[in-house]
Design a protein around this motif. Structure first.
Motif, PDB file in Angstrom:
ATOM      1  N   LEU A  36       0.834  -1.205   0.000  1.00 39.78           N
ATOM      2  CA  LEU A  36       0.000   0.000   0.000  1.00 39.78           C
ATOM      3  C   LEU A  36       0.870   1.257   0.000  1.00 39.78           C
ATOM      4  O   LEU A  36       0.567   2.242  -0.689  1.00 39.78           O
ATOM      5  CB  LEU A  36      -0.936  -0.001   1.219  1.00 39.78           C
ATOM      6  CG  LEU A  36      -2.013  -1.096   1.205  1.00 39.78           C
ATOM      7  CD1 LEU A  36      -2.774  -1.135   2.534  1.00 39.78           C
ATOM      8  CD2 LEU A  36      -2.999  -0.886   0.041  1.00 39.78           C
ATOM      9  N   ALA A  37       1.970   1.224   0.761  1.00 35.67           N
ATOM     10  CA  ALA A  37       2.850   2.399   0.822  1.00 35.67           C
ATOM     11  C   ALA A  37       3.469   2.671  -0.553  1.00 35.67           C
ATOM     12  O   ALA A  37       3.555   3.831  -0.988  1.00 35.67           O
ATOM     13  CB  ALA A  37       3.949   2.181   1.859  1.00 35.67           C
ATOM     14  N   LEU A  38       3.871   1.628  -1.266  1.00 33.71           N
ATOM     15  CA  LEU A  38       4.446   1.821  -2.605  1.00 33.71           C
ATOM     16  C   LEU A  38       3.377   2.281  -3.589  1.00 33.71           C
ATOM     17  O   LEU A  38       3.622   3.157  -4.426  1.00 33.71           O
ATOM     18  CB  LEU A  38       5.105   0.524  -3.088  1.00 33.71           C
ATOM     19  CG  LEU A  38       6.420   0.172  -2.379  1.00 33.71           C
ATOM     20  CD1 LEU A  38       6.856  -1.250  -2.708  1.00 33.71           C
ATOM     21  CD2 LEU A  38       7.525   1.160  -2.766  1.00 33.71           C
ATOM     22  N   ALA A  39       2.172   1.708  -3.474  1.00 31.67           N
ATOM     23  CA  ALA A  39       1.075   2.125  -4.369  1.00 31.67           C
ATOM     24  C   ALA A  39       0.749   3.603  -4.164  1.00 31.67           C
ATOM     25  O   ALA A  39       0.474   4.330  -5.126  1.00 31.67           O
ATOM     26  CB  ALA A  39      -0.150   1.248  -4.115  1.00 31.67           C
ATOM     27  N   HIS A  40       0.812   4.074  -2.928  1.00 29.62           N
ATOM     28  CA  HIS A  40       0.593   5.509  -2.641  1.00 29.62           C
ATOM     29  C   HIS A  40       1.580   6.383  -3.397  1.00 29.62           C
ATOM     30  O   HIS A  40       1.298   7.546  -3.694  1.00 29.62           O
ATOM     31  CB  HIS A  40       0.747   5.779  -1.141  1.00 29.62           C
ATOM     32  CG  HIS A  40      -0.540   5.689  -0.381  1.00 29.62           C
ATOM     33  ND1 HIS A  40      -1.555   6.613  -0.539  1.00 29.62           N
ATOM     34  CD2 HIS A  40      -0.980   4.790   0.516  1.00 29.62           C
ATOM     35  CE1 HIS A  40      -2.563   6.272   0.236  1.00 29.62           C
ATOM     36  NE2 HIS A  40      -2.259   5.157   0.890  1.00 29.62           N
ATOM     37  N   THR A  66      -7.449  -5.464  -4.718  1.00 25.82           N
ATOM     38  CA  THR A  66      -8.533  -4.479  -4.866  1.00 25.82           C
ATOM     39  C   THR A  66      -8.170  -3.184  -4.147  1.00 25.82           C
ATOM     40  O   THR A  66      -8.337  -2.081  -4.691  1.00 25.82           O
ATOM     41  CB  THR A  66      -9.854  -5.057  -4.296  1.00 25.82           C
ATOM     42  OG1 THR A  66     -10.107  -6.283  -4.957  1.00 25.82           O
ATOM     43  CG2 THR A  66     -11.010  -4.108  -4.480  1.00 25.82           C
ATOM     44  N   GLU A  67      -7.639  -3.304  -2.934  1.00 26.26           N
ATOM     45  CA  GLU A  67      -7.229  -2.104  -2.167  1.00 26.26           C
ATOM     46  C   GLU A  67      -6.153  -1.320  -2.909  1.00 26.26           C
ATOM     47  O   GLU A  67      -6.178  -0.089  -2.959  1.00 26.26           O
ATOM     48  CB  GLU A  67      -6.617  -2.533  -0.824  1.00 26.26           C
ATOM     49  CG  GLU A  67      -7.565  -2.742   0.319  1.00 26.26           C
ATOM     50  CD  GLU A  67      -6.753  -3.027   1.586  1.00 26.26           C
ATOM     51  OE1 GLU A  67      -6.572  -2.112   2.384  1.00 26.26           O
ATOM     52  OE2 GLU A  67      -6.296  -4.186   1.740  1.00 26.26           O
ATOM     53  N   ILE A  68      -5.183  -2.053  -3.453  1.00 24.94           N
ATOM     54  CA  ILE A  68      -4.069  -1.391  -4.150  1.00 24.94           C
ATOM     55  C   ILE A  68      -4.592  -0.643  -5.378  1.00 24.94           C
ATOM     56  O   ILE A  68      -4.246   0.512  -5.628  1.00 24.94           O
ATOM     57  CB  ILE A  68      -2.991  -2.427  -4.569  1.00 24.94           C
ATOM     58  CG1 ILE A  68      -2.337  -3.051  -3.336  1.00 24.94           C
ATOM     59  CG2 ILE A  68      -1.930  -1.790  -5.459  1.00 24.94           C
ATOM     60  CD1 ILE A  68      -1.430  -4.254  -3.641  1.00 24.94           C
TER      61      ILE A  68
END
Ligand SMILES: NC(=O)c1ccc[n+]([C@@H]2O[C@H](COP(=O)([O-])OP(=O)(O)OC[C@H]3O[C@@H](n4cnc5c(N)ncnc54)[C@H](OP(=O)(O)O)[C@@H]3O)[C@@H](O)[C@H]2O)c1
Length: 258
Positions: free
Chosen positions: A25-29, A49-51
């Motif tokens: 999630l941190a990298l996707a941000h 899905t979250e990513i």
């Protein structure tokens, strides 16, 4: 701070839950396309899905890092679907027993190395050639404070220590190729369905309180967000001079001074 990694491709083993999910999630941000793997479909698809909700591409692949055949197909599937891997996070790992040398079979000792070290080693070998060609790459290996100092069981401590050593060796041999290789040594971090959640469910409040007061200077278990942020920073263009390091993230839990 702009981390400068928008559009890069990351592969995170064991990215469906826990610290791997937080790293994903941190990298996707930061705009990174993220592939994750794990052994079970349910948590993989919910994390993908979250990513994707963060506006990046993502891919969840069923793969067991202890199986060489899975490692090869995992790598080629990511390259075909998202592109070459710029950022590898070897996160899948864990403890398989609680024993000392007398209680540990050679088979269990080897299995712990399969899980914490050998799969990551194979993936490093697969991603390095393209990283070298691009003169850019980031490899982050999730170790443990028990790879740096005494603690846990003999198999886990040995495998994580070897992971830190492999990180250091690779960092030095790849330093001229624009590839940074670092490890992270977390302390006791509570994640949903993780080992510290189980520890709290399986023991009396007295035992849990005793563990916290004896081991955790902050008076609480760690939480995953700071680890995700550290992974994103180490993966970024802002970490250019950091390689071969083992960065402790433990709220003061370790006893070692170095
Ligand atoms: N949490 C802590 O306190 C702590 C402290 C120090 C170090 N660490 C290290 O940090 C890493 C992550 O720990 P965590 O607490 O986040 O673990 P976790 O909550 O148990 O999550 C593990 C992740 O890895 C996947 N996984 C497990 N075995 C796998 C295998 N053989 N092949 C592929 N994927 C696999 C799991 O999905 P499936 O089950 O679906 O495969 C899950 O996505 C580990 O290397 C661990 O040793 C954790």
């Amino acid at each position: 701070m702009d981390l400068g990694i928008k559009g890069k491709v990351a592969l995170i083993t064991g990215g469906s839950r826990g610290l791997g999910r937080q790293s994903a999630l941190a990298l996707a941000h930061e705009g990174v396309d993220v592939a994750i793997c794990g052994r079970t479909e349910r948590s993989l698809s919910s994390t993908v899905t979250e990513i994707k909700k963060l506006g990046v591409n993502s891919l969840g692949i069923i793969a067991d890092v202890t199986e060489s055949a899975d490692i090869g197909s995992l790598h080629s599937e990511v390259c075909e679907s998202l592109g070459a891997v710029d950022i590898l996070v070897n996160n899948a790992g864990g403890s398989l027993s609680r024993e000392d040398i007398e209680g540990t079979s050679l088979e269990d000792y080897k299995k712990t190395f399969d899980l914490n070290l050998f799969g990551g080693f194979e993936l490093m070998k697969l991603v390095i050639p393209q990283m070298k060609e691009n003169n850019w790459g980031r490899i982050i290996n999730i170790a443990s404070i028990y790879g740096r100092e005494y603690g846990g069981n003999i198999s886990y401590m040995s495998a994580k220590a070897a992971l830190i050593a492999a990180t250091k060796h690779s960092a030095i041999s790849l330093a001229k190729d624009g590839i940074l290789v670092n490890s992270i040594a977390p302390g006791s971090i509570e994640v949903p369905e993780g080992s510290w959640e189980r520890f709290q469910n399986e023991n009396s409040p007295d035992v849990v309180e005793g563990f916290i007061s004896d081991n955790l200077p902050m008076g609480r278990f760690g939480w995953p967000e700071p680890l995700g942020d550290l992974v994103a920073f180490l993966a970024s263009n802002r970490s250019g001079l950091i390689t071969g390091s083992c960065i402790v993230i433990d709220g003061g839990q370790s006893i070692s001074m170095i």
